[in-house]
Every structure is written in structure tokens, then in C-alpha cells.
Design a protein around this motif. Structure first.
Motif, short mmCIF file in Angstrom:
data_model
loop_
_atom_site.label_atom_id
_atom_site.label_comp_id
_atom_site.label_asym_id
_atom_site.label_seq_id
_atom_site.Cartn_x
_atom_site.Cartn_y
_atom_site.Cartn_z
N ILE A 227 0.86 -1.18 0.00
CA ILE A 227 0.00 0.00 0.00
C ILE A 227 0.90 1.23 0.00
CG2 ILE A 227 -1.75 1.32 1.24
CD1 ILE A 227 -2.78 -1.29 2.41
N LEU A 228 0.73 2.05 -1.01
CA LEU A 228 1.49 3.29 -1.14
C LEU A 228 0.52 4.44 -0.85
CD1 LEU A 228 4.27 4.44 -1.86
CD2 LEU A 228 3.59 4.44 -4.25
N GLY A 257 -12.28 -6.41 2.74
CA GLY A 257 -11.49 -6.00 3.91
C GLY A 257 -11.02 -4.57 3.81
N LEU A 258 -10.63 -4.15 2.60
CA LEU A 258 -10.25 -2.75 2.39
C LEU A 258 -11.42 -1.82 2.72
CD1 LEU A 258 -8.28 -2.62 -1.01
CD2 LEU A 258 -7.33 -2.48 1.30
N LEU A 259 -12.59 -2.14 2.18
CA LEU A 259 -13.76 -1.31 2.44
C LEU A 259 -14.07 -1.25 3.94
CD1 LEU A 259 -16.25 -2.25 -0.43
CD2 LEU A 259 -15.29 0.02 0.03
N HIS A 260 -13.98 -2.39 4.60
CA HIS A 260 -14.28 -2.44 6.04
C HIS A 260 -13.36 -1.51 6.81
CE1 HIS A 260 -15.80 -4.09 9.77
NE2 HIS A 260 -14.59 -4.42 10.15
N GLY A 261 -12.06 -1.58 6.53
CA GLY A 261 -11.12 -0.71 7.22
C GLY A 261 -11.39 0.76 6.94
N ASP A 267 -6.27 2.84 10.10
CA ASP A 267 -5.09 3.28 9.36
C ASP A 267 -4.78 2.23 8.29
OD1 ASP A 267 -3.60 1.15 10.57
OD2 ASP A 267 -3.05 2.43 12.26
N TRP A 268 -3.84 2.58 7.40
CA TRP A 268 -3.60 1.69 6.26
C TRP A 268 -2.95 0.38 6.67
CZ3 TRP A 268 -6.22 1.88 2.15
CH2 TRP A 268 -6.71 3.11 1.67
N LEU A 310 -6.92 -6.04 17.10
CA LEU A 310 -7.67 -5.24 16.15
C LEU A 310 -8.64 -4.34 16.91
CD1 LEU A 310 -8.51 -4.49 13.28
CD2 LEU A 310 -10.03 -6.47 13.28
N HIS A 311 -8.50 -3.05 16.71
CA HIS A 311 -9.40 -2.09 17.33
C HIS A 311 -9.95 -1.17 16.24
CE1 HIS A 311 -8.12 -3.22 21.38
NE2 HIS A 311 -6.87 -3.14 20.96
N LEU A 312 -11.26 -1.14 16.09
CA LEU A 312 -11.88 -0.30 15.07
C LEU A 312 -12.91 0.63 15.69
CD1 LEU A 312 -12.54 -2.88 12.20
CD2 LEU A 312 -10.71 -1.19 12.33
#
Length: 314
Positions: A227-228, A257-261, A267-268, A310-312
Motif C-alpha cells: 500500500i502506497l 477488507g479494504l472497504l471495512h477498514g 489506518d492503512w 484489532l481495534h476499530l
């Protein structure tokens, strides 16, 4: 939280060749290629990028709305999605078309050859991104050519951030069109091969693409992903699957998973690891929508895979 995922809904016919494609192809004879692969087993599964991503997003506790066009043969698939809580508010049925269908053959090195009949998907431009639907994120994934162009413009006009995921649709576009997608998108997500094609067609390197979006995401199968973002290059490790059963749909699980984050403000580094774990969970099951888990088991496995909790946010 809600995401609108523009893309295909398709029936997948999945086959495994018990060898490697490269052993059956003569490099000096590709100008007259005539190859047959014996595939002892055939599975028919529900698939298509939009439905796969929405299904995976639902497992993570978010709501993914697939936006797609389907054919008169969609009823069994529609029942399957409804039973699993995937909303079909933005799925349009066309009575004179078949639902898109893919024939996917994988060899023992996880290489794939795919033949795809678009059917109703060719009319996906008949759907439009709603201007006011309470969407937090969107995605433009492989779909009809005009639909991908229109939906990217519509997301941007509606002020909805979106991921541009060209996938197998990338060869349909020229340099100017791909540059426009990058200009409109908030995130570009490609696999390693697609990333090289994107750079070759646009004349832009990774840094130049990343400078125009929040992040450029490049997946590398078992080697993890990159991921850049913000001038920083993050190497995301691959999560280890318990068994490698079927790679079909792993990219879609990763994108969920990208969408969820993103939807939860992660953060990335965290977002990439969520995506990586989603891909690993998918590869353990045959088909694209036959895996499942609960929130607690996902969080436990995340910590076991990456050595961090994991903390969201909400």
C-alpha cells in the motif's frame, strides 16, 4: 455503514486442472495455440465481483449493496443472497438476457484461465449511483465498459469516495480513460499484473498514481500486498491460510477488507491486514461465498496472524 459496490453478478463454473498450464503450452507454438485441459471435476458456484464483495462485507458486519444487472435466470442466486442478508435494492433484472457466466480454470500453481460471457452485465450502465443514499464508500469493480465509466463519474459527482478496482476489465480502457479513473478515485486497487498493465498503459509509475489518490493498493497473492499512501510504502504481510483449497474470489474478499477498514477509519497498516486475513479465510473454502465466521473469531485470528489486536471505530 453502507457501501455501494458496482460490478458483476455471475454464475461461476469452476474447474481445477491437475497439472500446470505451462507444461501443456509450447512457447514457440503460441501463434497456432490449440490446447485442451482435462478437468475431472466441475463446480457451479455463485460469483461476480459485486456480489462477492458484498457477501464478504456482510460477514464483517457492514452492509454492502451490489449494483448490477442480471438476467431471467437470476432467481436461485437472488434467493441465496437474500438468505444471507445481502440487499438487492440496486440489482436490476433484464428479462431478455442471461445472468453473466464465468468459466474459471485453475492449475496446481494457482494460475487461472477465465472465459466470461457478460450477458445482462453488458447493460449495467442502465443503473445509476444514487445521489443521496447515505453511502460511506463505493467501489467500481469489473462491469460493463460504459457502466464503469458512468459509475465513477457518478460517485465523484455525488461526493462518495470510491475504490477503483479495474480487475479483468482493465484491458477495455485506453490511457486517457484510465487516467480519468485515477483522477476521480480515492483508492486504486489492483493485483501485481494489473498494476504493471495500468502503469504501461498510462505511462505513470506507482508514485505518480499514488500521488493522485489516497492510496494505491497492489496485491501479490501469497507474497502479501503493498500500500502506497501519503508518500509511505507499506508492505502488508500475507495471513497464513489453514489450507489452500481454492483461490477464486480471494481478491474480492481482500477488497471487502479494504472497504471495512476504510468505513471504520482504520489506518492503512490495519486496513491492509484486515484485507489480507479476508483473503486467507476465503482461500480455505471452495467457491467465492461458502466461507463464514463471526466477529469474535475474526478478531482472535487477526491477533494470532499479525501479533497485534484489532481495534476499530464504530
Amino acid at each position: 455503514m453502507k457501501a455501494l459496490i458496482c460490478g458483476s453478478i455471475a454464475y461461476d463454473n469452476i474447474m481445477v486442472f491437475q497439472g500446470q498450464f505451462q507444461d501443456q503450452i509450447l512457447p514457440d507454438q503460441i501463434h497456432m495455440l490449440n490446447v485442451s485441459f482435462l478437468v475431472p471435476a466441475l463446480r457451479r458456484e455463485f460469483g461476480g465481483c459485486a456480489a462477492n464483495i458484498a457477501y464478504n462485507l456482510g460477514l464483517l458486519g457492514d452492509t454492502g449493496y451490489p449494483m448490477a444487472t442480471v438476467g431471467h435466470d437470476f432467481a436461485p442466486y437472488g434467493d441465496w443472497l437474500r438468505e444471507r442478508g445481502v440487499p438487492l435494492d440496486h440489482v436490476r433484472e433484464l428479462s431478455e438476457s442471461f445472468t453473466a457466466v464465468a468459466y474459471i480454470m485453475t492449475d496446481l500453481a494457482d494460475n487461472q484461465i477465465t472465459a466470461f460471457h457478460p450477458g445482462a452485465m453488458a447493460h449495467a450502465h442502465l443503473n445509476a449511483v444514487p445521489a443521496e443514499a447515505g453511502l460511506s464508500w463505493g467501489m467500481v469493480s469489473p462491469d460493463g465498459r460504459q457502466a464503469m465509466i458512468d459509475h465513477a463519474e457518478q460517485f465523484a459527482a455525488a461526493g462518495v469516495p470510491f475504490i477503483f478496482d479495474p480487475g479483468q476489465g482493465l484491458p477495455m480502457f485506453g490511457a486517457a480513460e484510465l487516467k480519468r479513473f485515477i483522477e476521480l478515485a480515492d483508492v486504486v486497487a489492483v493485483n501485481d499484473y494489473e498494476g504493471k498493465m495500468l502503469m504501461q498503459r498510462t505511462g505513470l509509475d506507482e508514485a505518480q498514481i499514488a500521488a493522485q489518490v489516497r492510496a494505491l493498493v497492489v496485491t501479490r497473492a501469497a507474497e502479501g500486498s503493498m500500500i502506497l499512501a501519503g508518500g509511505e510504502r507499506l508492505e502488508i504481510p500475507a495471513a497464513a491460510p489453514a489450507a489452500v483449497v481454492d483461490p477464486t474470489g480471494c481478491g474480492d474478499a481482500y477488497r471487502a477488507g479494504l472497504l471495512h477498514g476504510l468505513m471504520h477509519g482504520a489506518d492503512w497498516a490495519t486496513t491492509g491486514r484486515i484485507a489480507s486475513l479476508m483473503g486467507a479465510i476465503k482461500v480455505e473454502s471452495a467457491g467465492t461465498q461458502n466461507h463464514s465466521f463471526d466477529r469474535e473469531s475474526f478478531y482472535t485470528r487477526y491477533e494470532a496472524s499479525f501479533g497485534r489486536q484489532l481495534h476499530l471505530g464504530s
